[in-house]
Structures are given as structure tokens and as C-alpha cells.
Design an enzyme around this catalytic site. Structure first.
Site, PDB file in Angstrom:
ATOM      1  N   HIS A 151       0.850  -1.189   0.000  1.00  0.00           N
ATOM      2  CA  HIS A 151       0.000   0.000   0.000  1.00  0.00           C
ATOM      3  C   HIS A 151       0.889   1.243   0.000  1.00  0.00           C
ATOM      4  O   HIS A 151       1.749   1.396   0.867  1.00  0.00           O
ATOM      5  CB  HIS A 151      -0.917   0.007   1.222  1.00  0.00           C
ATOM      6  CG  HIS A 151      -1.845  -1.164   1.270  1.00  0.00           C
ATOM      7  ND1 HIS A 151      -1.424  -2.421   1.683  1.00  0.00           N
ATOM      8  CD2 HIS A 151      -3.159  -1.285   0.946  1.00  0.00           C
ATOM      9  CE1 HIS A 151      -2.442  -3.260   1.611  1.00  0.00           C
ATOM     10  NE2 HIS A 151      -3.504  -2.604   1.173  1.00  0.00           N
ATOM     11  N   ASP A 154      -6.644 -10.809   0.545  1.00  0.00           N
ATOM     12  CA  ASP A 154      -6.599  -9.375   0.268  1.00  0.00           C
ATOM     13  C   ASP A 154      -6.068  -8.575   1.453  1.00  0.00           C
ATOM     14  O   ASP A 154      -5.554  -9.139   2.429  1.00  0.00           O
ATOM     15  CB  ASP A 154      -7.974  -8.881  -0.185  1.00  0.00           C
ATOM     16  CG  ASP A 154      -9.015  -8.887   0.935  1.00  0.00           C
ATOM     17  OD1 ASP A 154      -8.648  -9.111   2.113  1.00  0.00           O
ATOM     18  OD2 ASP A 154     -10.205  -8.648   0.639  1.00  0.00           O
ATOM     19  N   SER A 155      -6.204  -7.263   1.391  1.00  0.00           N
ATOM     20  CA  SER A 155      -5.667  -6.379   2.426  1.00  0.00           C
ATOM     21  C   SER A 155      -6.283  -6.629   3.796  1.00  0.00           C
ATOM     22  O   SER A 155      -5.669  -6.328   4.823  1.00  0.00           O
ATOM     23  CB  SER A 155      -5.893  -4.913   2.026  1.00  0.00           C
ATOM     24  OG  SER A 155      -5.314  -4.648   0.774  1.00  0.00           O
TER      25      SER A 155
END
EC number: 2.3.1.251
Length: 207
Positions: free
Chosen positions: A79, A122-123
Site C-alpha cells: 500500500h 486481500d488487504s
């Protein structure tokens, strides 16, 4: 010389009628010309769209029938720290454990085509699947035998837990650095502050 208004009026009628005919003919010709131009423009645009769609369908069909296989191993979800608050990135998962499989081919220009499916965490550490078609223009740098660089795009569909796994179209850029059968391939997902702006990459092995 005496000027007769009756004579002048009489002469003006056919002249005006003649002028009206010329103007009407000119306007009609101009209208037809504009209409024909619009028709030709529309036809050209439609033919171009049909050609692109036919090329895409052909590439997908050829890739589907190709005998070559690929395995994908997701390795990083990063990110962008310039677009996220630290309190958010501290909570996000950046180890996208998962795997994927695809079929691929290189065309006559040595460009890469692939149909693939992948699933990873995922995140938020939730399962995220993605399927799609990928294309890259390939470049072999100098005399470096076995090395290739690629830049292209993917047209994909994904689904996420935080969006109730509703299918989401996701066109993205692609790039890769390759040596023989092994590649480091990735994409960048654009976004806004605290949303998107993620670098996602995986290893790719061909056989």
C-alpha cells in the site's frame, strides 16, 4: 428613361423563383452531403469497433487453445505509504498468500497473451478471486539471452468480501521482468487517499 414599376415587378418574379430554386437545390445538396458524411463516419467507427472486438475474440480463442501453462504465486501487496494513513497500513495484510493458474502463448511478434485465474488473501486477509485476459508487448534487451521485459494490460473481473463478492470489472496495467520460464509480474491499482494505490505482484512460472 421612364422606370415602369409594373415591368420591374413582372421581371422580378421569375428571377426570385430562379434564385429560390438555386438556393433550395444548394441547401438540399448540402444536406445530402452532410448526411452522407455522417453515415460514412458512423460506418467507419462501427467497422473499427467490430475489428477490435473480432481481434480480441480471436486472441482469446487462440490463447484458450494454446497448450502452454503458467503457475502464479502472489508475493506482495504494498500500500503506497504516500497515500495512506499509518494507522491503516499498520492493520493491512501485505502478504497475499494464494496461487493461480493460466494458459498462455506468444504470438508472431513475440507478444504475450494469457487467460488466468488467481485467488489470494486481500488487504483485510479475506479471500479475493480474480480472472481475466492479459496482454504484454515484449522487449528483449540487447544480447541478454533469455531476458525479456514486458508492458501491457489486463482486462479482469474480481470480487471482494467488503463488497459482498459482487463481480467488479477491473482493467489494470501490467509489467514484467522475465528470465526464461520465470517472471516477476505485477500491476498498480490506482485510487484515492486511503483507498486503492496498491502495488500487487506475483511470480510466474511457465511450462
Amino acid at each position: 428613361m421612364k422606370f415602369d414599376l409594373t415591368t420591374a415587378y413582372t421581371l422580378s418574379i421569375p428571377l426570385l423563383a430562379s434564385s429560390g430554386t438555386v438556393l433550395a437545390t444548394t441547401a438540399d445538396t448540402s444536406s445530402k452531403s452532410s448526411t452522407m458524411t455522417a453515415i460514412h463516419t458512423s460506418t467507419g467507427y462501427n467497422n473499427h469497433s467490430d475489428s477490435l472486438w473480432a481481434t480480441f475474440n480471436n486472441n482469446v480463442a487462440l490463447t484458450w487453445d494454446a497448450p502452454n501453462n503458467e503457475f502464479y504465486l502472489p508475493v506482495i501487496t504494498w500500500h503506497n505509504r504516500y497515500t495512506y494513513d499509518k494507522e491503516k497500513t499498520d492493520k493491512y495484510n501485505e502478504r497475499p498468500w494464494g496461487f493461480g493458474y493460466g494458459k498462455y502463448r506468444y504470438d508472431k511478434d513475440n507478444d504475450w497473451h494469457s487467460l488466468y485465474a488467481m485467488a489470494f488473501m486481500d488487504s483485510h486477509n479475506r479471500l479475493e478471486p480474480i480472472i481475466g485476459y492479459g496482454f504484454q508487448k515484449m522487449w528483449i534487451p540487447g544480447d541478454l539471452d533469455g531476458f525479456r521485459l514486458g508492458v501491457g494490460f489486463t482486462l479482469s473481473v474480481t470480487a471482494r468480501h467488503d463488497y459482498y463478492y459482487v463481480p467488479i470489472p477491473l482493467p489494470l496495467p501490467l509489467f514484467s521482468v522475465e528470465y526464461d520460464q520465470l517472471s516477476f509480474q505485477g500491476t498498480y491499482i490506482p485510487g484515492t487517499y486511503n483507498n486503492g494505490n496498491v502495488f500487487f505482484a506475483w511470480l510466474r512460472w511457465q511450462w
